[in-house]
Design a protein around this motif. Structure first.
Motif, mmCIF file in Angstrom:
data_model
loop_
_atom_site.group_PDB
_atom_site.id
_atom_site.type_symbol
_atom_site.label_atom_id
_atom_site.label_comp_id
_atom_site.label_asym_id
_atom_site.label_seq_id
_atom_site.Cartn_x
_atom_site.Cartn_y
_atom_site.Cartn_z
ATOM 1 N N ARG A 104 0.716 2.171 3.615
ATOM 2 C CA ARG A 104 0.352 3.496 3.222
ATOM 3 C C ARG A 104 1.188 4.450 4.050
ATOM 4 N N HIS A 106 1.738 8.311 5.243
ATOM 5 C CA HIS A 106 1.053 9.745 5.352
ATOM 6 C C HIS A 106 1.539 10.576 6.274
ATOM 7 N N ASP A 114 9.845 12.797 0.935
ATOM 8 C CA ASP A 114 8.430 12.431 1.209
ATOM 9 C C ASP A 114 7.528 13.473 0.771
ATOM 10 N N GLY A 118 5.295 14.193 -2.534
ATOM 11 C CA GLY A 118 3.697 14.073 -2.677
ATOM 12 C C GLY A 118 3.135 15.238 -3.086
ATOM 13 N N TYR A 121 3.916 15.464 -7.143
ATOM 14 C CA TYR A 121 3.177 14.487 -8.020
ATOM 15 C C TYR A 121 1.965 14.174 -7.790
ATOM 16 N N ASN A 122 1.407 15.013 -6.742
ATOM 17 C CA ASN A 122 0.072 14.886 -6.056
ATOM 18 C C ASN A 122 -0.257 13.392 -5.434
ATOM 19 N N LEU A 123 0.590 12.808 -4.615
ATOM 20 C CA LEU A 123 0.629 11.290 -4.363
ATOM 21 C C LEU A 123 0.201 11.537 -2.899
ATOM 22 N N LYS A 124 -0.960 10.856 -2.513
ATOM 23 C CA LYS A 124 -1.053 10.904 -1.024
ATOM 24 C C LYS A 124 -0.909 9.625 -0.393
ATOM 25 N N ASP A 125 -0.143 8.550 -0.870
ATOM 26 C CA ASP A 125 0.607 7.583 -0.351
ATOM 27 C C ASP A 125 2.141 7.938 -0.544
ATOM 28 N N LEU A 126 2.860 8.347 0.553
ATOM 29 C CA LEU A 126 4.035 8.860 0.375
ATOM 30 C C LEU A 126 5.120 7.518 0.138
ATOM 31 N N ASN A 128 5.103 6.059 -2.393
ATOM 32 C CA ASN A 128 5.333 6.059 -3.695
ATOM 33 C C ASN A 128 6.577 6.971 -4.102
ATOM 34 N N VAL A 129 6.945 7.835 -3.020
ATOM 35 C CA VAL A 129 8.080 9.013 -3.219
ATOM 36 C C VAL A 129 9.269 7.961 -2.497
#
Length: 389
Positions: A104, A106, A114, A118, A121-126, A128-129
């Protein structure tokens, strides 16, 4: 039908995929030519370890039969060899494990997508970006552009790219014919025509790398044989130079674009900017110079198209910049993902293919048909019209 494409895939996923829609039937495609272009993208002094892992090849998995397009969407796949090390981490379905085991991210890296991604798209695991925003995606964009190149070559258009500048080191002007420029720069580690400049650039990149830093530069591509009249003056979004500019700055790390002499046009009188119009029985209408880079009024004018792009230094540094942890809000030194000290020579290859795509798209908008034979008839009719004008 308009020519378009979509890409999908992540930098550490199993593959990159592209779907091309709008190619006419009966266009002969050479898969080896696609792979030659992908190999060109992986070369260049200053590249990182990823280029030693990946040996990119493009598989055509749809829309082509017995070497010719069928009129259906063309599907391309570029596999990621590094996937074997990331199968658990990049699994499509949920996995058990700690944040560390899941790799993960962060801690956002300055200069990357990053944090913005984040937040958006409200993603707490960057991860995914960064997996999608990575410049790895340019591999499949080169494959797409390589298809466009084969269409352009069918109609007598040729394209070559080279490096103008890396950091403080600028290549001297050249007067090489396009084919010679392509041959000479292909043999250069930094894609310049001048051997002395190549040595200086290599030494400069070595020093940048030793300092834990990165460096950008300026690249140029030239397209010859482009007919007059691609694009249009009638609406802002039909101006081909504008569309090319958008495409160029969409390349990862590109922050500016010039057509022809570009920003220099703001520093000299108009008499030294505009290209005088001439006429001869052999050539028809043409320009005495090409300061405007093959464009007037958003349309090609028959002169070579000349496009430059500026690539910023890659933001992943081995002397990391300051950032903020999204979990704790505490400052930290940004973490390092595998990176290059300099990717400017590779960027010149990406630029070629992005520009090739936009010209091919505009070409089919004007002369398009369901088969390549229909396109050829339309194009020949236009050439006849120009000859009689």
């Amino acid at each position: 039908m308009s020519l378009r494409y979509l890409t999908a895939g992540e930098t550490h996923g199993p593959q990159l995929t592209a779907i091309i829609e709008g190619l006419p039937s009966n266009l002969q495609l050479d898969p080896d030519a696609l792979n030659i272009e992908l190999a060109r993208r992986q070369k260049g002094y200053g590249r990182g370890r990823r280029m030693q892992i990946e040996k990119d090849t493009a598989q055509i998995v749809g829309g082509v039969r017995h070497g010719f397009t069928t009129g259906a969407p063309v599907a391309l796949v570029v596999e990621n060899n590094d996937w074997k090390h990331w199968q658990k981490i990049m699994n499509t379905w949920p996995i058990e494990g700690t944040d560390e085991e899941k790799r993960r991210v962060h801690r956002p890296r300055p200069g990357h997508a990053d944090l913005n991604g984040g937040l958006k798209y409200n993603l707490k695991d960057l991860r995914n970006v960064l997996e999608r925003s990575s410049a790895r995606e340019t591999a499949v964009r080169v494959a797409v552009g390589a298809v466009a190149k084969q269409l352009l070559e069918r109609f007598g258009m040729r394209i070559a790219g080279h490096v103008i500048r890396i950091g403080e080191i600028e290549a001297p002007p050249h007067n090489l014919p396009l084919e010679e420029l392509a041959r000479v720069t292909e043999a250069s580690s930094v894609r310049v025509a001048d051997p002395e400049t190549e040595k200086k650039m290599e030494a400069y990149i070595d020093k940048i790398k030793e300092d834990g830093d990165s460096i950008g530069g300026i690249v140029e591509c030239i397209v010859e044989g482009v007919p007059v009249g691609l694009g249009s003056h009638v609406q802002y979004d039909r101006k081909l130079d504008g569309r090319i500019a958008q495409a160029v700055v969409s390349i990862n790390a590109f922050k500016g674009v010039e057509i022809g002499i570009g920003f220099e046009a703001g520093t000299i009188p108009g008499s030294q900017v505009h290209d005088e119009i001439l006429y001869s029985e052999e050539r028809g209408y043409y320009r005495a110079t090409n300061r405007l880079g093959g464009f007037e009024g958003g349309m090609t004018n028959g002169m070579p198209v000349v496009v430059r792009g500026v690539m910023k230094p890659i933001p992943t540094l081995y002397k990391p910049l300051q950032s903020v942890d999204i979990d704790t809000r505490e400052p930290f030194a940004a973490q390092v993902e595998r990176s290059d000290a300099c990717a400017v020579p590779a960027a010149s290859v990406v630029l070629e293919h992005v520009v090739a795509w936009e010209i091919a798209k505009a070409f089919l908008e004007k002369f398009g048909g369901d088969s390549i034979e229909e396109v050829e008839r339309n194009y020949q009719g236009y050439l006849n019209q120009l000859e009689s004008y």
